[in-house]
Structure formats: C-alpha cells, structure tokens
Design a protein around this motif. Sequence first.
Motif, PDB file in Angstrom:
ATOM      1  N   ASP A   9      -5.268  -0.381  14.787  1.00  0.00           N
ATOM      2  CA  ASP A   9      -5.606  -1.921  14.504  1.00  0.00           C
ATOM      3  C   ASP A   9      -5.420  -2.182  13.291  1.00  0.00           C
ATOM      4  OD1 ASP A   9      -6.113  -2.089  17.206  1.00  0.00           O
ATOM      5  OD2 ASP A   9      -8.345  -1.950  17.080  1.00  0.00           O
ATOM      6  N   LEU A  10      -6.049  -1.489  12.371  1.00  0.00           N
ATOM      7  CA  LEU A  10      -5.920  -1.662  10.905  1.00  0.00           C
ATOM      8  C   LEU A  10      -4.544  -1.574  10.469  1.00  0.00           C
ATOM      9  CD1 LEU A  10      -7.146  -2.518   8.206  1.00  0.00           C
ATOM     10  CD2 LEU A  10      -7.924   0.064   7.854  1.00  0.00           C
ATOM     11  N   LEU A  11      -3.793  -0.579  10.806  1.00  0.00           N
ATOM     12  CA  LEU A  11      -2.492  -0.465  10.568  1.00  0.00           C
ATOM     13  C   LEU A  11      -1.644  -1.787  10.989  1.00  0.00           C
ATOM     14  CD1 LEU A  11      -0.109   1.227   9.281  1.00  0.00           C
ATOM     15  CD2 LEU A  11      -0.085   2.494  11.581  1.00  0.00           C
ATOM     16  N   ASP A  12      -1.776  -2.334  12.473  1.00  0.00           N
ATOM     17  CA  ASP A  12      -1.144  -3.240  12.620  1.00  0.00           C
ATOM     18  C   ASP A  12      -1.459  -4.490  11.740  1.00  0.00           C
ATOM     19  OD1 ASP A  12      -0.139  -1.855  14.940  1.00  0.00           O
ATOM     20  OD2 ASP A  12      -1.562  -2.481  16.415  1.00  0.00           O
ATOM     21  N   ARG A  13      -2.548  -4.654  11.477  1.00  0.00           N
ATOM     22  CA  ARG A  13      -2.993  -5.801  10.595  1.00  0.00           C
ATOM     23  C   ARG A  13      -2.241  -5.620   9.198  1.00  0.00           C
ATOM     24  NH1 ARG A  13      -9.249  -5.820  10.251  1.00  0.00           N
ATOM     25  NH2 ARG A  13      -8.611  -7.094   8.498  1.00  0.00           N
ATOM     26  N   HIS A  15       0.500  -4.025   8.537  1.00  0.00           N
ATOM     27  CA  HIS A  15       1.834  -4.217   8.770  1.00  0.00           C
ATOM     28  C   HIS A  15       2.193  -5.708   8.685  1.00  0.00           C
ATOM     29  CE1 HIS A  15       5.709  -2.841  10.020  1.00  0.00           C
ATOM     30  NE2 HIS A  15       5.822  -3.918  10.768  1.00  0.00           N
ATOM     31  N   GLY A  16       1.364  -6.662   9.329  1.00  0.00           N
ATOM     32  CA  GLY A  16       1.693  -7.781   9.657  1.00  0.00           C
ATOM     33  C   GLY A  16       1.492  -8.391   8.070  1.00  0.00           C
ATOM     34  N   HIS A  17       0.458  -8.091   7.157  1.00  0.00           N
ATOM     35  CA  HIS A  17       0.424  -8.502   5.881  1.00  0.00           C
ATOM     36  C   HIS A  17       1.443  -8.189   5.000  1.00  0.00           C
ATOM     37  CE1 HIS A  17      -3.825 -10.517   6.233  1.00  0.00           C
ATOM     38  NE2 HIS A  17      -4.063  -9.328   6.901  1.00  0.00           N
ATOM     39  N   ALA A  18       1.907  -6.948   5.319  1.00  0.00           N
ATOM     40  CA  ALA A  18       2.969  -6.439   4.248  1.00  0.00           C
ATOM     41  C   ALA A  18       4.424  -7.237   4.807  1.00  0.00           C
ATOM     42  CB  ALA A  18       3.133  -4.917   4.736  1.00  0.00           C
ATOM     43  N   ALA A  19       4.502  -7.222   5.974  1.00  0.00           N
ATOM     44  CA  ALA A  19       5.815  -8.050   6.658  1.00  0.00           C
ATOM     45  C   ALA A  19       6.088  -9.207   6.131  1.00  0.00           C
ATOM     46  CB  ALA A  19       5.825  -7.977   8.042  1.00  0.00           C
ATOM     47  N   LYS A  20       4.813 -10.226   5.871  1.00  0.00           N
ATOM     48  CA  LYS A  20       4.775 -11.672   5.411  1.00  0.00           C
ATOM     49  C   LYS A  20       5.250 -11.619   3.794  1.00  0.00           C
ATOM     50  CE  LYS A  20       1.063 -13.329   8.259  1.00  0.00           C
ATOM     51  NZ  LYS A  20      -0.392 -13.741   8.096  1.00  0.00           N
ATOM     52  N   ARG A  21       5.051 -10.587   3.192  1.00  0.00           N
ATOM     53  CA  ARG A  21       5.482 -10.558   1.881  1.00  0.00           C
ATOM     54  C   ARG A  21       6.835  -9.579   1.762  1.00  0.00           C
ATOM     55  NH1 ARG A  21       0.488 -10.813   2.661  1.00  0.00           N
ATOM     56  NH2 ARG A  21      -0.975 -11.975   1.542  1.00  0.00           N
ATOM     57  N   GLY A  22       7.269  -9.175   2.843  1.00  0.00           N
ATOM     58  CA  GLY A  22       8.706  -8.272   2.584  1.00  0.00           C
ATOM     59  C   GLY A  22       8.425  -7.044   1.944  1.00  0.00           C
ATOM     60  N   MET A  23       7.072  -6.532   2.475  1.00  0.00           N
ATOM     61  CA  MET A  23       6.949  -4.994   1.849  1.00  0.00           C
ATOM     62  C   MET A  23       6.649  -4.192   2.899  1.00  0.00           C
ATOM     63  SD  MET A  23       4.135  -6.616  -0.894  1.00  0.00           S
ATOM     64  CE  MET A  23       3.952  -5.270  -1.948  1.00  0.00           C
ATOM     65  N   SER A  24       6.771  -2.822   2.343  1.00  0.00           N
ATOM     66  CA  SER A  24       6.421  -1.609   3.304  1.00  0.00           C
ATOM     67  C   SER A  24       4.895  -1.863   3.497  1.00  0.00           C
ATOM     68  CB  SER A  24       6.978  -0.231   2.883  1.00  0.00           C
ATOM     69  OG  SER A  24       6.203   0.046   1.515  1.00  0.00           O
ATOM     70  N   VAL A  25       4.205  -1.257   4.221  1.00  0.00           N
ATOM     71  CA  VAL A  25       2.691  -1.214   4.209  1.00  0.00           C
ATOM     72  C   VAL A  25       2.387  -0.190   3.050  1.00  0.00           C
ATOM     73  CG1 VAL A  25       0.806  -0.031   5.610  1.00  0.00           C
ATOM     74  CG2 VAL A  25       2.801  -1.376   6.858  1.00  0.00           C
ATOM     75  N   GLN A  26       3.093   0.733   2.746  1.00  0.00           N
ATOM     76  CA  GLN A  26       2.724   1.768   1.443  1.00  0.00           C
ATOM     77  C   GLN A  26       2.578   0.591   0.247  1.00  0.00           C
ATOM     78  OE1 GLN A  26       5.020   5.120   1.018  1.00  0.00           O
ATOM     79  NE2 GLN A  26       4.063   5.761  -0.999  1.00  0.00           N
ATOM     80  N   ASP A  27       3.683   0.054  -0.101  1.00  0.00           N
ATOM     81  CA  ASP A  27       3.699  -0.742  -1.257  1.00  0.00           C
ATOM     82  C   ASP A  27       2.735  -1.587  -1.304  1.00  0.00           C
ATOM     83  OD1 ASP A  27       5.960   0.697  -2.255  1.00  0.00           O
ATOM     84  OD2 ASP A  27       7.356  -0.711  -1.492  1.00  0.00           O
ATOM     85  N   TYR A  28       2.316  -2.461   0.152  1.00  0.00           N
ATOM     86  CA  TYR A  28       1.312  -3.289   0.286  1.00  0.00           C
ATOM     87  C   TYR A  28       0.058  -2.781  -0.285  1.00  0.00           C
ATOM     88  CZ  TYR A  28      -1.852  -6.969   2.198  1.00  0.00           C
ATOM     89  OH  TYR A  28      -2.654  -7.881   2.106  1.00  0.00           O
ATOM     90  N   VAL A  29      -0.349  -1.749   0.301  1.00  0.00           N
ATOM     91  CA  VAL A  29      -1.766  -1.150   0.050  1.00  0.00           C
ATOM     92  C   VAL A  29      -1.759  -0.664  -1.451  1.00  0.00           C
ATOM     93  CG1 VAL A  29      -3.147   0.973   0.460  1.00  0.00           C
ATOM     94  CG2 VAL A  29      -2.229  -0.136   2.417  1.00  0.00           C
ATOM     95  N   VAL A  30      -0.896  -0.129  -1.993  1.00  0.00           N
ATOM     96  CA  VAL A  30      -0.888   0.312  -3.435  1.00  0.00           C
ATOM     97  C   VAL A  30      -0.947  -1.073  -4.426  1.00  0.00           C
ATOM     98  CG1 VAL A  30       0.504   1.150  -5.329  1.00  0.00           C
ATOM     99  CG2 VAL A  30       0.351   2.467  -3.009  1.00  0.00           C
ATOM    100  N   ARG A  31      -0.162  -2.098  -3.882  1.00  0.00           N
ATOM    101  CA  ARG A  31      -0.325  -3.062  -4.727  1.00  0.00           C
ATOM    102  C   ARG A  31      -1.567  -4.033  -4.607  1.00  0.00           C
ATOM    103  NH1 ARG A  31       3.842  -8.435  -4.464  1.00  0.00           N
ATOM    104  NH2 ARG A  31       2.846  -9.581  -6.091  1.00  0.00           N
ATOM    105  N   THR A  32      -2.274  -3.710  -3.519  1.00  0.00           N
ATOM    106  CA  THR A  32      -3.555  -4.445  -3.322  1.00  0.00           C
ATOM    107  C   THR A  32      -4.561  -3.588  -4.131  1.00  0.00           C
ATOM    108  OG1 THR A  32      -3.029  -5.205  -1.078  1.00  0.00           O
ATOM    109  CG2 THR A  32      -5.341  -4.910  -1.621  1.00  0.00           C
TER     110      THR A  32
END
Length: 78
Positions: A9-13, A15-32
């Motif tokens: 469930d968390l991975l899906d969430r 993924h959705g946040h990362a997709a809105k920003r045009g990023m991979s999940v890994q990049d989104y988490v690191v940036r956060t």
Amino acid sequence: MLSLRIDGDLLDRLHGHAAKRGMSVQDYVVRTLTRDDFDERFRAAVERAERFHSTPPGRPRQSPAGTAAGDAPRAAAT
C-alpha cells in the motif's frame, strides 16, 4: 546504500506521488529525505509534541517518582 522494506500500500502511494512529479520511486524517496527544509520541519514537529505533552501553566510537571520536575527527591522519614 539505503535499503527499505515497505508494504504494498505504501509503495503504491509512493509510486503515485513520484509519478505526479515524473520521478522514479527511488528518486522521490531520496529527494524527500534530503529536502532542505527537513531540519525545520523536524524541529517544528518536536516543538508541537512538547507543547502537546506539556502541563497546564502553574502546575509543576511530575516526574515518575512523584516529585515535581527539578525538585530533589526527599529522604524517607525513619
């Protein structure tokens, strides 16, 4: 290297946040995790928690032993 184990469930969430920003999940988490304002947000959260757990004005906070915070424990009368 950082390795995280997260549920689906968390991975899906994420993924959705990362997709809105045009990023991979890994990049989104690191940036956060490395956001410039992380220290400020953390400090604000700590201050809110301290206010939430504080006692009303005029009442001394009690330690676990039942003495007011800052008071020295009293010796038992014999």
